[in-house]
Design a protein around this motif. Structure first.
Motif, PDB file in Angstrom:
ATOM      1  N   MET A   1      34.392  20.410   6.195  1.00 40.67           N
ATOM      2  CA  MET A   1      35.108  19.862   7.589  1.00 40.67           C
ATOM      3  C   MET A   1      35.306  18.600   7.706  1.00 40.67           C
ATOM      4  O   MET A   1      36.415  18.065   8.208  1.00 40.67           O
ATOM      5  CB  MET A   1      33.983  20.573   8.822  1.00 40.67           C
ATOM      6  CG  MET A   1      34.493  20.216  10.047  1.00 40.67           C
ATOM      7  SD  MET A   1      35.447  21.803  10.616  1.00 40.67           S
ATOM      8  CE  MET A   1      35.879  21.127  12.277  1.00 40.67           C
TER       9      MET A   1
ATOM     10  N   ILE B   1      28.802  29.195  15.588  1.00 37.63           N
ATOM     11  CA  ILE B   1      30.041  28.307  16.017  1.00 37.63           C
ATOM     12  C   ILE B   1      29.686  26.743  16.274  1.00 37.63           C
ATOM     13  O   ILE B   1      30.216  25.827  15.659  1.00 37.63           O
ATOM     14  CB  ILE B   1      30.960  28.867  17.222  1.00 37.63           C
ATOM     15  CG1 ILE B   1      31.354  30.106  16.687  1.00 37.63           C
ATOM     16  CG2 ILE B   1      31.827  27.830  17.553  1.00 37.63           C
ATOM     17  CD1 ILE B   1      31.816  30.958  17.830  1.00 37.63           C
ATOM     18  N   ASN B   2      28.522  26.691  17.060  1.00 40.17           N
ATOM     19  CA  ASN B   2      28.168  25.346  17.339  1.00 40.17           C
ATOM     20  C   ASN B   2      27.558  24.764  16.228  1.00 40.17           C
ATOM     21  O   ASN B   2      27.603  23.444  15.851  1.00 40.17           O
ATOM     22  CB  ASN B   2      26.939  25.336  18.548  1.00 40.17           C
ATOM     23  CG  ASN B   2      27.997  25.693  19.851  1.00 40.17           C
ATOM     24  OD1 ASN B   2      28.918  25.039  19.870  1.00 40.17           O
ATOM     25  ND2 ASN B   2      27.233  26.182  20.558  1.00 40.17           N
TER      26      ASN B   2
ATOM     27  N   GLN C   1      34.159  20.791  21.367  1.00 42.19           N
ATOM     28  CA  GLN C   1      32.855  21.214  21.252  1.00 42.19           C
ATOM     29  C   GLN C   1      32.459  22.333  22.095  1.00 42.19           C
ATOM     30  O   GLN C   1      32.068  23.266  22.042  1.00 42.19           O
ATOM     31  CB  GLN C   1      31.762  20.079  21.006  1.00 42.19           C
ATOM     32  CG  GLN C   1      30.355  20.538  20.885  1.00 42.19           C
ATOM     33  CD  GLN C   1      29.925  21.012  19.428  1.00 42.19           C
ATOM     34  OE1 GLN C   1      30.826  20.665  18.440  1.00 42.19           O
ATOM     35  NE2 GLN C   1      28.812  21.406  19.194  1.00 42.19           N
TER      36      GLN C   1
ATOM     37  N   VAL D   1      27.473  32.301  19.063  1.00 42.50           N
ATOM     38  CA  VAL D   1      27.610  30.916  19.702  1.00 42.50           C
ATOM     39  C   VAL D   1      26.838  29.877  18.892  1.00 42.50           C
ATOM     40  O   VAL D   1      27.414  28.882  18.641  1.00 42.50           O
ATOM     41  CB  VAL D   1      27.276  30.949  21.048  1.00 42.50           C
ATOM     42  CG1 VAL D   1      26.900  29.730  21.556  1.00 42.50           C
ATOM     43  CG2 VAL D   1      28.303  31.920  21.941  1.00 42.50           C
TER      44      VAL D   1
ATOM     45  N   SER E   1      34.514  25.265  22.586  1.00 46.40           N
ATOM     46  CA  SER E   1      34.298  26.221  21.570  1.00 46.40           C
ATOM     47  C   SER E   1      33.295  27.365  21.775  1.00 46.40           C
ATOM     48  O   SER E   1      32.916  28.119  21.013  1.00 46.40           O
ATOM     49  CB  SER E   1      34.098  25.482  20.141  1.00 46.40           C
ATOM     50  OG  SER E   1      34.952  24.837  19.575  1.00 46.40           O
ATOM     51  N   PHE E   2      32.400  26.782  22.837  1.00 46.66           N
ATOM     52  CA  PHE E   2      31.664  27.881  23.270  1.00 46.66           C
ATOM     53  C   PHE E   2      32.013  29.123  23.904  1.00 46.66           C
ATOM     54  O   PHE E   2      31.377  30.118  23.592  1.00 46.66           O
ATOM     55  CB  PHE E   2      30.734  26.987  24.579  1.00 46.66           C
ATOM     56  CG  PHE E   2      29.561  27.848  24.982  1.00 46.66           C
ATOM     57  CD1 PHE E   2      28.262  27.959  24.232  1.00 46.66           C
ATOM     58  CD2 PHE E   2      29.537  28.623  26.064  1.00 46.66           C
ATOM     59  CE1 PHE E   2      27.221  28.855  24.624  1.00 46.66           C
ATOM     60  CE2 PHE E   2      28.709  29.598  26.468  1.00 46.66           C
ATOM     61  CZ  PHE E   2      27.261  29.532  25.762  1.00 46.66           C
TER      62      PHE E   2
ATOM     63  N   ARG F   1      30.691  34.567  23.886  1.00 46.83           N
ATOM     64  CA  ARG F   1      30.723  35.411  22.677  1.00 46.83           C
ATOM     65  C   ARG F   1      29.170  35.796  22.728  1.00 46.83           C
ATOM     66  O   ARG F   1      28.394  35.176  23.652  1.00 46.83           O
ATOM     67  CB  ARG F   1      30.891  34.599  21.447  1.00 46.83           C
ATOM     68  CG  ARG F   1      32.386  34.422  21.477  1.00 46.83           C
ATOM     69  CD  ARG F   1      32.455  33.432  20.262  1.00 46.83           C
ATOM     70  NE  ARG F   1      33.808  33.204  19.900  1.00 46.83           N
ATOM     71  CZ  ARG F   1      34.726  32.723  19.028  1.00 46.83           C
ATOM     72  NH1 ARG F   1      33.635  32.043  18.118  1.00 46.83           N
ATOM     73  NH2 ARG F   1      35.824  32.161  19.221  1.00 46.83           N
TER      74      ARG F   1
ATOM     75  N   PRO G   1      35.505  31.655  23.458  1.00 44.62           N
ATOM     76  CA  PRO G   1      36.241  32.325  22.311  1.00 44.62           C
ATOM     77  C   PRO G   1      37.595  31.200  22.060  1.00 44.62           C
ATOM     78  O   PRO G   1      38.148  30.995  23.137  1.00 44.62           O
ATOM     79  CB  PRO G   1      36.870  33.659  23.105  1.00 44.62           C
ATOM     80  CG  PRO G   1      36.663  33.681  24.344  1.00 44.62           C
ATOM     81  CD  PRO G   1      35.579  32.757  24.786  1.00 44.62           C
TER      82      PRO G   1
ATOM     83  N   ARG H   1      40.506  36.891  28.530  1.00 41.08           N
ATOM     84  CA  ARG H   1      40.135  37.500  27.366  1.00 41.08           C
ATOM     85  C   ARG H   1      39.603  38.907  27.452  1.00 41.08           C
ATOM     86  O   ARG H   1      39.996  39.846  26.924  1.00 41.08           O
ATOM     87  CB  ARG H   1      39.437  36.404  26.257  1.00 41.08           C
ATOM     88  CG  ARG H   1      39.356  37.275  24.930  1.00 41.08           C
ATOM     89  CD  ARG H   1      38.760  36.343  24.079  1.00 41.08           C
ATOM     90  NE  ARG H   1      38.860  36.708  22.745  1.00 41.08           N
ATOM     91  CZ  ARG H   1      37.522  37.379  21.945  1.00 41.08           C
ATOM     92  NH1 ARG H   1      36.271  37.242  22.923  1.00 41.08           N
ATOM     93  NH2 ARG H   1      37.428  37.839  20.773  1.00 41.08           N
TER      94      ARG H   1
ATOM     95  N   HIS I   1      30.320  23.301  14.188  1.00 38.41           N
ATOM     96  CA  HIS I   1      31.022  22.058  14.845  1.00 38.41           C
ATOM     97  C   HIS I   1      29.953  21.033  14.625  1.00 38.41           C
ATOM     98  O   HIS I   1      30.217  19.950  14.722  1.00 38.41           O
ATOM     99  CB  HIS I   1      31.265  22.399  16.333  1.00 38.41           C
ATOM    100  CG  HIS I   1      32.689  23.116  16.301  1.00 38.41           C
ATOM    101  ND1 HIS I   1      33.668  22.427  16.871  1.00 38.41           N
ATOM    102  CD2 HIS I   1      32.852  24.262  16.309  1.00 38.41           C
ATOM    103  CE1 HIS I   1      34.673  23.443  16.867  1.00 38.41           C
ATOM    104  NE2 HIS I   1      34.259  24.418  16.562  1.00 38.41           N
ATOM    105  N   LEU I   2      28.703  21.347  14.663  1.00 39.01           N
ATOM    106  CA  LEU I   2      27.821  20.298  14.659  1.00 39.01           C
ATOM    107  C   LEU I   2      27.893  19.613  13.122  1.00 39.01           C
ATOM    108  O   LEU I   2      27.823  18.359  12.966  1.00 39.01           O
ATOM    109  CB  LEU I   2      26.429  20.674  14.969  1.00 39.01           C
ATOM    110  CG  LEU I   2      26.018  20.817  16.147  1.00 39.01           C
ATOM    111  CD1 LEU I   2      24.442  21.653  16.041  1.00 39.01           C
ATOM    112  CD2 LEU I   2      25.800  19.562  17.027  1.00 39.01           C
TER     113      LEU I   2
END
Lengths: 344, 275
Positions: free
Chosen positions: A1, B13-14, A79, B10, A82-83, B5, A85, A335, B17-18
């Protein structure tokens, strides 16, 4: 990333510089100021180049720190976003470039150049958000009806951008963008067609964000193209069966020649989808059409059954991060409704 | 909101991103309770962001409602005189759950009839409206079915409003039927004539095939969407190339003024058709 983000920064470095130059050019055109600003611009460009060569002083670190604040804030926003969907696939209709040029008294065609820079920014945001597929409606079959000089300008612009992508092949590979052109490429002049094919081949192995560029495309043409593909497939299968039967048993009549199975020939919507330009890609979750227009203009008519339609009033070159964020917030809100409908 | 979600997703995903946020080493030493606090902060921010979004939406909704009240009372002169020649066909997409409110559908059709709209296509995914078409037609004295119209080409001259009921089966499935029709027709013709030339299909072939299988029809100029989302929910793809799509909110909150405003806005739109 981290590595990929870094590559993005490199990729955008050129475009941001272009953007700065274009903005200065815009100022020049608008204010009819010439020499003094041009000199200033040259100085600034030289200064920027020199700055990179020089060792960083304390002021350099401060300006770098200040410059990184918007990026940091944007990442914080993503960030948070993104919590909820995040859409897999976002489609864009790049509308309003010509209006932008008219409003800002720019030369014909400059609106498209600004639009291209806006596109690069949006692509970067989509990548940072983790959107896997981005589709852009770059050129419709109906756009061939435009005036010859405008059409020529657009063709030159497309070719120029394709060549830029090809010249930056390594960078695109490192970043991992896969570029696919959807549409009837045969309608384009040979240099564009060949360049597009080269770009597709050069990025085919990449497994990062997928950029689908719809050129010489309309949705109805896509449907006709799918029917044509199915027709050919069925024809080949019948021919194969006939040959097989003739070889296997000469006495037995070939069933498909007369027609009982032809009468029963049936096609499902899934069969058609297999032959569409969009085959293998998921349907878009959001369609953003800039310029405030509310029609689809013959774009993804088939694929937009559960697609949130978003029509910001901003013209395409003015499209910003906030329009994208707003569309995603709307998507997150509706959604559950789409999920429920898909299950039915 | 119900849009988030499940917990595992979650966290995952986090976590991803972290990794992008901090150096890898720092991330590795981050203990799970710190991650939980971080998640909590993110969750709170997300919630607040959506609250801001909802507030803006509510404000915009109030503005729309106020505008729709002003329109019929004649305060906005520009809406008074609607020249409906440009609006030949209008379609209404309703969420199937809301389509059960037949009385509201009838009221909406009465408004459209009063405005002067002559042809209306009613669409809902599951065909709820199609099932209730008898009730709807009985309640509207000056309406008739599209299929019953003997002179379809000249139906606009009649005083009655023509209604068409569509569902998801008229969309993708309709085109698949047209494709079957086309392929079987031309393969049969090819077999009988022995002509080996490749058949190239055109959009007019598909138009003809759609009519032949009973899935053809006019392209609406304007499509009003009643439901929670701005989405056409599978309205026949072949019939909305240049249709203007307008989201009207839920059927429960429908307003006469909002319909007039949407039609008026449509009448002022200029289309280039790609030129």
């Amino acid at each position: 990333m981290q590595k990929k983000s870094w590559n993005w920064n490199r990729f955008l470095a050129c475009s941001e510089e272009n953007m700065r130059n274009l903005q200065l050019q815009k100022l020049l055109e608008r204010n009819s100021m010439s020499r003094s600003i041009e000199i200033e611009r040259e100085r600034e460009t030289d200064g920027t180049k020199g700055c990179c060569k020089m060792e960083k002083g304390s002021s350099g670190y401060i300006s770098e720190f200040l410059g990184s604040i918007p990026t940091f804030l944007r990442r914080c926003l993503f960030q948070v976003l993104s919590f909820g969907p995040i859409p897999h696939h976002i489609a864009f209709i790049l509308d309003g470039n010509r209006r932008y040029a008219r409003i800002h008294h720019l030369e014909a065609g400059m609106g498209h150049r600004y639009g291209f820079l806006a596109l690069l920014s949006i692509l970067k945001y989509c990548y940072e958000l983790g959107v896997k597929y981005v589709t852009i409606y770059a050129f419709s079959i109906d756009n061939f009806k435009r005036k010859p000089d405008e059409l020529q300008y657009l063709m030159d612009l497309i070719l120029e951008k394709l060549e830029v992508v090809l010249s930056e092949e390594n960078m695109v590979k490192q970043y991992g963008v896969k570029i696919d052109f959807l549409g009837n490429l045969k309608l384009f002049p040979e240099p564009i067609r060949k360049a597009a094919e080269k770009v597709m081949a050069a990025t085919a192995q990449n497994n990062g964000t997928v950029l689908l560029v719809c050129v010489a495309y309309t949705s109805t043409d896509d449907i006709v193209h799918a029917i044509q593909g199915l027709y050919k497939e069925k024809q080949a299968r019948i021919q194969q069966t006939a040959e097989g039967k003739q070889m296997g048993d000469d006495d037995e009549p070939v069933e498909c020649s007369g027609g009982s199975n032809l009468e029963e020939f049936s096609v499902s919507s899934a069969d058609l989808e297999r032959h569409m330009y969009f085959a293998g890609y998921p349907d878009p979750d959001i369609l953003i059409r800039s310029g405030g227009e509310t029609r689809l203009s013959n774009f993804i008519l088939w694929q937009s059954t559960f697609c949130l339609l978003n029509n910001p009033k901003a013209l395409w070159p003015d499209i910003s991060l906030w329009h994208l964020v707003w569309a995603i917030l709307q998507y997150q809100r509706v959604r559950p409704f789409f999920e429920k409908k898909k299950r039915l | 909101m119900g849009a988030n979600r499940n917990g595992d997703d979650v966290t995952e995903i986090n976590r991803i991103h972290l990794v992008g946020f901090f150096p890898n080493d720092l991330f590795q030493i981050t203990s799970s309770w710190r991650l939980d606090i971080w998640n909590l902060v993110i969750r709170l921010c997300w919630f607040l962001l959506h609250q801001v979004f909802n507030t803006v939406h509510i404000m915009m909704g109030i503005k729309r409602v106020l505008e729709s009240y002003f329109v019929p009372s004649g305060l906005l002169d520009e809406y008074k005189d609607l020249q409906l020649k440009k609006l030949r066909y209008l379609a209404v997409v309703v969420d199937s759950e809301e389509a059960l409110q037949t009385l509201r559908i009838i009221k909406l059709l009465q408004w459209l009839s009063a405005i002067g709209v002559k042809h209306v296509s009613l669409y809902d995914m599951q065909g709820v409206l199609n099932k209730n078409k008898e009730t709807i037609l009985r309640s509207l004295s000056n309406s008739r079915l599209w299929e019953e119209s003997h002179e379809k080409a000249t139906f606009l001259n009649g005083g009655k409003m023509t209604l068409e009921f569509l569902s998801i089966s008229d969309g993708r499935e309709g085109i698949a039927k047209a494709a079957s029709y086309l392929c079987s027709k031309y393969m049969k013709a090819k077999t009988l004539s022995g002509n080996q030339n490749e058949r190239v299909f055109t959009e007019s072939d598909v138009d003809i095939a759609l009519k032949a299988v009973g899935c053809g029809g006019p392209e609406p100029d304007l499509l009003l969407i009643y439901g929670p989302a701005r989405c056409h929910l599978g309205f026949p793809a072949w019939r909305m190339r240049y249709t203007e799509l307008v989201h009207m909110g839920t059927l429960k909150s429908m307003k006469y003024g909002a319909v007039v405003k949407a039609i008026h806005k449509f009448l002022t739109v200029r289309q280039n058709y790609g030129k």
